[in-house]
Motif scaffolding. Structure first.
Motif, mmCIF file in Angstrom:
data_model
loop_
_atom_site.group_PDB
_atom_site.id
_atom_site.type_symbol
_atom_site.label_atom_id
_atom_site.label_comp_id
_atom_site.label_asym_id
_atom_site.label_seq_id
_atom_site.Cartn_x
_atom_site.Cartn_y
_atom_site.Cartn_z
ATOM 1 N N LEU A 1 54.068 39.596 55.598
ATOM 2 C CA LEU A 1 53.117 38.517 55.878
ATOM 3 C C LEU A 1 53.806 37.400 56.654
ATOM 4 N N SER A 2 53.004 36.588 57.324
ATOM 5 C CA SER A 2 53.548 35.412 58.008
ATOM 6 C C SER A 2 53.803 34.318 56.973
ATOM 7 N N GLY A 3 54.514 33.286 57.390
ATOM 8 C CA GLY A 3 54.799 32.168 56.487
ATOM 9 C C GLY A 3 53.528 31.548 55.928
ATOM 10 N N GLY A 4 52.544 31.364 56.791
ATOM 11 C CA GLY A 4 51.284 30.764 56.353
ATOM 12 C C GLY A 4 50.564 31.650 55.346
ATOM 13 N N GLN A 5 50.604 32.967 55.606
ATOM 14 C CA GLN A 5 49.955 33.897 54.667
ATOM 15 C C GLN A 5 50.682 33.908 53.328
ATOM 16 N N ASP B 1 54.938 27.089 60.557
ATOM 17 C CA ASP B 1 54.702 26.734 61.951
ATOM 18 C C ASP B 1 53.634 25.659 62.007
ATOM 19 N N VAL B 2 53.810 24.757 62.960
ATOM 20 C CA VAL B 2 52.853 23.663 63.112
ATOM 21 C C VAL B 2 51.422 24.201 63.233
ATOM 22 N N SER B 3 51.279 25.342 63.910
ATOM 23 C CA SER B 3 49.939 25.865 64.176
ATOM 24 C C SER B 3 49.206 26.316 62.910
ATOM 25 N N VAL B 4 49.924 26.668 61.849
ATOM 26 C CA VAL B 4 49.218 27.135 60.647
ATOM 27 C C VAL B 4 49.147 26.069 59.547
ATOM 28 N N ARG B 5 49.791 24.931 59.778
ATOM 29 C CA ARG B 5 49.792 23.894 58.737
ATOM 30 C C ARG B 5 48.393 23.407 58.420
ATOM 31 N N ILE B 6 47.623 23.185 59.466
ATOM 32 C CA ILE B 6 46.291 22.615 59.262
ATOM 33 C C ILE B 6 45.429 23.536 58.404
ATOM 34 N N GLY B 7 45.644 24.851 58.553
ATOM 35 C CA GLY B 7 44.882 25.815 57.756
ATOM 36 C C GLY B 7 45.172 25.654 56.270
ATOM 37 N N SER C 1 49.668 13.953 57.899
ATOM 38 C CA SER C 1 48.963 14.929 57.061
ATOM 39 C C SER C 1 48.461 14.268 55.785
ATOM 40 N N ALA C 2 49.184 13.270 55.292
ATOM 41 C CA ALA C 2 48.721 12.544 54.107
ATOM 42 C C ALA C 2 47.399 11.843 54.419
ATOM 43 N N ARG C 3 47.335 11.256 55.597
ATOM 44 C CA ARG C 3 46.095 10.572 56.002
ATOM 45 C C ARG C 3 44.960 11.573 56.124
ATOM 46 N N TYR C 4 45.287 12.761 56.634
ATOM 47 C CA TYR C 4 44.276 13.795 56.847
ATOM 48 C C TYR C 4 43.701 14.290 55.516
#
Ligand code: ADP
Ligand code: MG
Length: 362
Positions: free
Chosen positions: A175-179, A206-212, A237-240
């Protein structure tokens, strides 16, 4: 400087208007953690937490921010009972857990509170398939049911965290890190916890999967009402994600408030330093590199606080009191002698804390 209105110890005030009558999901009062340092026969110790008060209401996401080494993980590990606090209280739904389970966290506690760690690979043993981790968690907490129910629950957990049930047959390295982090979250969810402590859950991704992952956490709060402590050094990200932000500096909370208000009106020099590192298109002109360097020098080039040891500053002699910042609705307070409340706000000091113990160790 305004005159403090009360002389109650900090543990007694603990922002009383937070609870609306019902016990908060999690309350930490006066939590102190000293680590033994030096050799086997040395009595030296390092104070990692200097008396932390923190409240998380039901269904609330609170971000704990601060730079590396400020004590964030130590606080989470004490709450998860992976470390033994030196002093203080931890209340879950109003129950004093250190009194109830004196020596270690009970299974009941683990089924109420779960932790998600920074490194999703380190927390998943590579020799097992994903199905193993989730089944084990369900079985340990008596939630596996019949084989058919177990199958349904496993599939359901995978779907909840945005993975497909066929991945139950995968090994962590496939699996990927995000998975993998989603699997770690599914494992925590298996016990149906009320509180999740997530210690920098996206910082190794990865920055691209953080938001998920952040969106998944928010969904869990929105749909299942899970309360969360989201630990991060990333204010954006805390604000988000978070309803409120608590700022930790050298083992102490120095400022706390509703996320947007705290970030818009940071009152502590350390918070301002953190905020200055966040790119913000709306804030043009402020915090040029020189200003930021000066702020950093003022705050960071000291073992505790830049103003510690300065006979001109009251921090050197006594703990700063808490001051409310702005509208009470924002639940925003700061603890710093340098904070100058507006002249009209003479009654806004929230506590005069008569703690004068050794600040240098904090
Ligand atoms: P953060 O998570 O904010 O980066 P930590 O909670 O990991 O900070 O660490 C806070 C302080 O406590 C640091 O000075 C760290 O060196 C110290 N510390 C953390 N864990 C231990 C330990 N097991 N033994 C001794 N000191 C520790
Ligand atoms: Mg940490």
């Amino acid at each position: 400087m305004s005159t403090p209105v009360s002389a109650r110890p900090a543990t007694a005030l603990n922002t009383p208007d937070l609870t609306n009558g019902e016990a908060p999901a999690l309350e930490v009062k006066g939590l102190v953690k000293d680590f033994h340092s030096g050799g086997l026969f040395s009595r030296a110790s390092v104070r990692a937490l200097g008396g932390v008060d923190l409240t998380i209401r039901r269904g609330e996401i609170v971000a704990l921010v601060g730079e590396s080494g400020s004590g964030k993980s130590t606080l989470a590990r004490c709450i998860a009972r992976l470390e033994k606090p030196t002093a203080g209280r931890i209340l879950l739904n109003g129950t004093d857990v250190l009194k109830r389970d004196r020596f270690q966290a009970s299974r009941e506690y683990r089924s109420q509170l779960q932790m998600v760690f920074q490194d999703p690979f380190g927390s998943l043993n590579p020799v097992h398939r994903i199905e193993h981790f989730l089944t084990r968690s369900l079985t340990l907490h008596g939630k596996a049911g019949t084989p058919a129910q177990l199958r349904t629950r496993l599939d359901g957990l995978m779907t909840t965290v945005g993975l497909t049930p066929d991945m139950l047959n995968s090994y962590p390295h496939e699996l990927s890190g995000g998975q993998r982090q989603r699997v770690a979250i599914a494992r925590a969810l298996a016990v149906e916890p009320e509180v999740i402590l997530a210690d920098e859950p996206t910082s190794m991704l990865d920055v691209s999967v953080r938001i998920g992952i952040l969106n998944l956490m928010r969904q869990l709060r929105d749909k299942q009402g899970i309360s969360m402590l989201y630990i991060t050094h990333d204010l954006a990200s805390a604000r988000y994600l978070a309803d409120r932000i608590a700022v930790m500096f050298a083992g102490e909370l120095v400022e706390e408030g509703e996320s947007l208000d705290l970030l818009a009106n940071p009152a502590h020099p350390y918070t301002r330093l953190l905020v200055s590192a966040v790119p913000d298109p709306a804030r043009t002109g402020s915090y040029d590199p020189r200003e930021r360097a000066a702020l950093r020098a003022a705050v960071m080039e000291s073992s505790s606080c830049a103003f510690d040891g300065d006979p001109e500053q009251r921090c050197s002699a006594a703990e700063p009191v808490r001051h409310r910042v702005g509208d009470p609705a924002n639940e925003h307070w700061v603890r710093c002698h340098l904070y100058r409340p507006p002249a009209s706000a003479a009654s806004h000091a929230l506590s005069a804390e008569p703690r004068t113990e050794n600040k240098a160790s904090a």
